[in-house]
Design an enzyme around this catalytic site. Structure first.
Site, short mmCIF file in Angstrom:
data_model
loop_
_atom_site.label_atom_id
_atom_site.label_comp_id
_atom_site.label_asym_id
_atom_site.label_seq_id
_atom_site.Cartn_x
_atom_site.Cartn_y
_atom_site.Cartn_z
N HIS A 166 -29.26 21.40 1.94
CA HIS A 166 -29.41 21.91 0.29
C HIS A 166 -29.36 23.43 0.37
O HIS A 166 -29.68 23.85 -0.68
CB HIS A 166 -30.97 21.35 -0.08
CG HIS A 166 -30.87 20.00 -0.25
ND1 HIS A 166 -30.84 19.28 -1.31
CD2 HIS A 166 -31.26 18.98 0.64
CE1 HIS A 166 -30.70 18.15 -1.46
NE2 HIS A 166 -31.25 17.85 -0.26
N LYS B 46 -36.05 28.18 -14.21
CA LYS B 46 -36.00 27.68 -12.71
C LYS B 46 -36.79 28.41 -12.08
O LYS B 46 -37.38 29.53 -12.55
CB LYS B 46 -34.42 27.99 -12.26
CG LYS B 46 -34.08 29.53 -12.82
CD LYS B 46 -32.57 29.77 -12.53
CE LYS B 46 -31.47 29.16 -13.43
NZ LYS B 46 -30.78 28.16 -12.89
N ARG B 47 -36.94 28.20 -10.60
CA ARG B 47 -37.70 29.17 -10.00
C ARG B 47 -37.28 30.62 -9.85
O ARG B 47 -36.12 30.76 -10.27
CB ARG B 47 -37.64 28.76 -8.41
CG ARG B 47 -38.56 27.25 -8.25
CD ARG B 47 -39.90 27.48 -8.26
NE ARG B 47 -40.67 28.25 -7.64
CZ ARG B 47 -41.57 27.77 -6.36
NH1 ARG B 47 -41.70 26.58 -6.42
NH2 ARG B 47 -42.09 28.55 -5.48
N LYS C 229 -31.04 34.18 -7.90
CA LYS C 229 -31.07 33.43 -9.26
C LYS C 229 -30.62 34.64 -10.36
O LYS C 229 -30.53 34.20 -11.48
CB LYS C 229 -32.11 32.40 -9.50
CG LYS C 229 -32.11 31.40 -8.72
CD LYS C 229 -33.37 30.51 -9.05
CE LYS C 229 -33.73 29.38 -8.03
NZ LYS C 229 -32.58 28.02 -8.07
N THR D 204 -29.48 21.90 -10.59
CA THR D 204 -29.39 20.51 -11.45
C THR D 204 -29.71 20.96 -12.89
O THR D 204 -29.37 20.26 -13.68
CB THR D 204 -30.43 19.58 -10.63
OG1 THR D 204 -31.66 20.22 -10.20
CG2 THR D 204 -29.67 18.88 -9.53
N LYS E 145 -28.81 19.38 -16.82
CA LYS E 145 -29.51 18.86 -17.66
C LYS E 145 -29.40 19.66 -19.02
O LYS E 145 -29.43 19.23 -20.17
CB LYS E 145 -30.92 18.72 -17.32
CG LYS E 145 -31.47 18.28 -15.95
CD LYS E 145 -32.71 18.67 -15.42
CE LYS E 145 -32.82 18.08 -13.98
NZ LYS E 145 -33.96 18.67 -13.15
N1 CR6 Z 1 -33.91 25.10 -3.90
C1 CR6 Z 1 -30.67 24.35 -3.99
O1 CR6 Z 1 -31.24 25.79 -3.86
C2 CR6 Z 1 -30.02 22.41 -5.13
C3 CR6 Z 1 -31.37 21.74 -4.79
C4 CR6 Z 1 -31.12 20.19 -4.74
C5 CR6 Z 1 -32.11 23.44 -3.65
C6 CR6 Z 1 -30.49 23.97 -5.41
O2 CR6 Z 1 -29.15 24.62 -5.58
O3 CR6 Z 1 -29.90 22.00 -6.54
O4 CR6 Z 1 -31.84 22.13 -3.52
N2 CR6 Z 1 -32.60 24.12 -2.07
O5 CR6 Z 1 -29.99 19.90 -3.91
C7 CR6 Z 1 -33.31 23.74 -1.29
O6 CR6 Z 1 -34.61 23.37 -1.66
C8 CR6 Z 1 -33.37 23.84 -0.02
C9 CR6 Z 1 -33.61 24.02 -4.10
O7 CR6 Z 1 -33.97 23.16 -4.96
#
Ligand code: CR6
Length: 835
Positions: free
Chosen positions: A374, A565-566, A571, A673, A677
């Site tokens: 991921h 988002k985080r 980002k 993601t 949405k």
């Molecule tokens: N932080 C990715 O950064 C991805 C999600 C789910 C992440 C994000 O781009 O959509 O996973 N990666 O695949 C990790 O958590 C390591 C995320 O949520």
């Protein structure tokens, strides 16, 4: 027995008895019964929580009926089961989702109304289980929904953290963390399975001996043994009878545990040991994308993996199958490397507990696991200090050495003499201190490896997993992420859902590609009007919440420009802020300027130990304080930091977005993601060619997407050429002004120290090329503003965004995993008593 038949999707599939009926009358009766017999209350004295519990138990009864039927059907048919191993599940509230998937939302609305309570009021009461950090945990939740909806036998395994992701409060503009005590009022959605528990060893040492048959054996003498107890949460699919389990493990002290201490009178020791055991599932690590390398984290990972594998082996053997055929019964997906220790644990169980020979054990193991990567961020690739690892898992360290030795022997033959390659493929990293590379363990032990968006899978093959790709190309594939339209459209945006269904029917909820049928209305002025009316109403609702939470009054007619988002440097929330400051300066310099009014909405948590991310939050709130209170600009600009971003709040924010900010440095966001949405809910995207943005732009059309910035390739090239952010700072007037203002304390009551680290980092290092992309970003934002002036054209683009997002249903993703990786089929479930 009184029985009724309910029609669902034109098929008579549901036969109900008095306890599980789906009619208004049956629901009313169930709620009152639960209020009386479970909560011990009568209506006049029942609290809101009593009603919430009574209602939830009524819903749960209906889930359990489907669950027991599902389990029975799976076992009888000996069907292959998907097992999803994930350290995180970011489920969001259950109640409304279950009502939708059961197809009884309307009925329940009426039932509660007739009882004199408001359903929405009860839905808002639910405390969400925040057992994840961000995208990865939420993806696991969407996948559980799709697995059930596609009627695939599946079980999700994870950890029942007593405390999930912290709650965020904003004080004096800074993030303050508070513990997430989500279980304090009880959790009606889980069933404790006290009888389902396994012992897990930790620490200690390994004894080696020869057994009577002359077999070399290992005996792990642990320092500590903990017990994992199963807590099951039913996950029902949308308008099907399939109900799968999410099985989360809670750590406890084993029963036998305190005897010795008790007998020797050391009561304190016994109690301390109990606390040590319970600590393992106590709290979720709040880091997104970064590893912590802490002992407790490794213990958590091993704890849930060991319980899960023991559980699966039990299920397999109870079906009368041979241990050698384990991989026929289960396909096990590793959600990132967090559960990758499963590969060594599987070997341990097969060798030490089930007496298989190495070659047979390895064959079973490598046919069982598949691994999803991921992230490409180097700081997120998990490694464990070898000594620390050995102190927690001494037996697994031996096994990893052996796996590595056999593998490297094989590698050496293939890549003769290429030491660079051998060391890059090795599971053990050499340096001042040795370490274990979990991604390499995952790769060597899995039959399939995938990334989460086309660009990400491609970059994986070219960068971090390059040598793995060269070595076993057949293992690699892409599985672009998806999200469930049930939660992210039907539940969170009921008005848009009604409008869509009025035009094209309800089939799209299960077959999202059918949204395509909306395209024919994209130019229809009437439809455009209704479409934008729904958007306006959602913005009005959000505006009310914003006022309540932050005291900031925003104009629902202004453009809602949303980045949620985080908080992360990659980002680039700070790039967004630089644009915001630029608009502010333009207005101050030219107060009569005709500018499209914008409301900048930010939300997201910063990891508690991530200083720069916390500083970015303070920057947003500081700029906001100034802008929101300046009468020269505050009719056209507003800035909001919406606190405590979580699933519940996300559901309220997405439907209200006009513009979706997806502005990560190209090559850094694996997929994203939230981007999906937002677009599904009719927001237009301003974004870089990163992660799934690339594919979103492809399907919605480049004319319906605002693209800016360097490509992943250009980013790499720029870095290699020796990127110098200072030249960008010097040569762009608006950029320089904005940065100088931040540095001088213009937004911080003349405090010129507070943002110093942030400013210096930007102008001298800028690891995420914020300054390099600034000009292109601002130019693109100017185009966005121009486009927003033309209401009809904007409405058209918005409709087309939703209409073309079918690809990004998690149903599509899961279908691909089922067909290409897991090789599993749907198993339609009939309710017991139904034929
Ligand atoms: N932080 C990715 O950064 C991805 C999600 C789910 C992440 C994000 O781009 O959509 O996973 N990666 O695949 C990790 O958590 C390591 C995320 O949520």
């Amino acid at each position: 027995e009184e029985k009724e038949t309910v029609k669902s999707e034109n098929k008579e599939v549901l036969i109900q008895d008095a306890r599980t009926g789906l009619t208004v009358e049956a629901l009313k009766k169930a709620i009152l019964n639960n209020l009386f017999y479970v909560q011990g209350k009568y209506p006049e004295i029942a609290t809101r929580n009593d009603y919430y519990m009574a209602l939830s138990f009524a819903v749960r009864d209906r889930l359990l009926q489907r669950w027991t039927s599902s389990v029975k059907q799976y076992l009888e048919g000996k069907n292959r089961v998907v097992s999803y191993l994930s350290a995180e599940y970011l489920l969001g509230p259950h109640l409304a989702n279950n009502l939708i998937n059961l197809g009884i939302y309307k009925e329940m609305e009426q039932a509660t109304q007739e009882l004199g309570v408001n359903l929405q009021w009860l839905i808002d009461k639910e405390v969400e289980p925040g057992l994840g950090n961000g995208g990865l945990g939420r993806l696991a939740a969407c996948y559980m929904d799709s697995l059930a909806t596609l009627e695939v036998p599946a079980i999700g395994y994870g950890i029942r953290y007593q405390f999930g992701i912290f709650e965020q409060d904003i004080r004096d503009g800074w993030q303050v963390e508070d513990t997430d005590n989500w279980l304090r009022r009880g959790n009606p959605w889980e069933i404790a399975r006290r009888e389902l528990n396994y012992e897990v060893k930790l620490g200690g040492y390994v004894q080696h001996y020869m057994d009577r048959d002359g077999r070399y054996r290992s005996n792990w003498m642990p320092e500590l043994t903990v017990k994992g107890v199963a807590y099951d949460t039913p996950i029902l699919g949308y308008k099907v009878n399939t109900c799968n389990a999410l099985r989360l493990w809670k750590s406890e002290a084993p029963k036998s545990f305190d005897f010795q201490s008790f007998n020797s009178g050391d009561y304190n020791h016994a109690v301390n040991q109990k606390i040590i055991c319970e600590n393992i599932s106590k709290v979720l690590y709040p880091n997104d994308e970064t590893i912590s390398g802490k002992i407790l984290r490794l213990q958590q990972q091993y704890f849930f993996v060991s319980c899960s594998l023991q559980d699966m082996i039990g299920i397999h053997l109870r079906q009368g199958e041979k241990i050698e055929d384990f991989n026929v019964t289960f396909a096990v997906q590793l959600n990132d490397t967090h559960p990758a220790i499963a590969i060594a644990e599987m070997m341990r169980l097969l060798l030490d507990e089930h007496d298989l020979e190495w070659v047979d054990a390895w064959r079973v193991t490598t046919r069982t696991f598949a691994y999803t990567n991921h992230t490409l961020l180097p700081e997120a690739l998990e490694t464990w200090d070898l000594e620390l690892f050995g102190s927690v898992l001494p037996r697994h360290l031996e096994l990893i050495y052996e796996i590595n030795k056999r593998f490297l022997d094989e590698v050496t033959i293939k890549v003769y003499g290429d030491h660079q390659k051998i060391s890059s493929l090795s599971i053990i990293g050499e340096g001042p201190r040795k370490f274990i590379k979990m991604a390499n363990l995952a790769c060597v032990g899995s039959f399939a490896i995938n990334g989460v968006a086309a660009l990400h899978s491609d970059l994986l093959k070219k960068t971090v997993l390059k040598d793995w790709y060269a070595y076993s190309p057949e293992k690699f594939s892409n599985k672009t992420n998806g999200v469930t339209p049930r939660r992210w459209m039907v539940l969170s945006n009921p008005k848009l859902t009604a409008l869509i269904s009025e035009k094209i029917g309800e089939n799209w909820i299960k077959h999202l590609d059918e949204l395509k049928n909306l395209e024919q209305y994209a130019d229809d002025p009437e439809f455009q009007k209704s479409w934008m009316q729904v958007k306006l109403e959602m913005k009005q609702e959000l505006a009310k919440r914003i006022l309540g939470k932050t005291g900031v009054k925003v104009d629902p007619e202004s453009m809602f420009d949303i980045q949620v988002k985080r908080i992360h440097e990659y980002k680039r929330q700070h790039l967004n802020v630089l644009h915001l400051i630029t608009l502010y300066n333009r207005l101050k310099q030219n107060p009569k300027m005709d500018m499209v009014p914008r409301t900048f909405i930010f939300a997201g948590k910063a990891a508690p130990g991530y200083k720069m991310a916390k500083l970015i939050i303070k920057l947003i709130t500081s700029v906001g304080d100034l802008v929101n209170n300046d009468p020269d600009v505050n009719h056209r600009l507003k800035v909001v930091f919406y606190p405590n971003y979580n699933v519940t709040n996300a559901q309220r924010i997405y439907p209200a977005a006009d513009l979706s900010e997806q502005i990560s440095t190209a090559g850094k966001e694996a997929s994203g993601t939230g981007n999906m949405k937002l677009s599904m809910n009719g927001a237009l995207t301003i974004g870089t060619l990163d992660g799934a943005n690339v594919e979103i732009r492809e399907v919605v059309g480049e004319e319906n997407f605002f693209l800016f910035g360097l490509t992943a390739e250009e980013v790499t090239q720029k870095r290699n050429e020796g990127y110098d952010p200072y030249t960008y700072y010097k040569s762009n007037k608006e950029l320089k002004l904005a940065i100088d203002q931040i540095a001088s304390g213009y937004f911080s009551h003349l405090d010129d120290k507070i943002f110093k680290d942030l400013v210096n980092n930007l102008i001298y290092h800028d690891p995420f090329l914020v300054l390099a992309d600034y000009e292109s970003y601002v130019a693109c934002q100017d185009k966005v503003s121009e486009a927003f002036r033309d209401k009809a054209a904007w409405a058209r683009m918005s409709i087309l965004n939703t209409a073309r997002m079918g690809k990004f249903s998690s149903d599509r993703s899961i279908r691909e995993y089922c067909d290409d990786i897991w090789k599993v089929k749907s198993v339609p479930v009939h309710l017991n008593g139904d034929s």
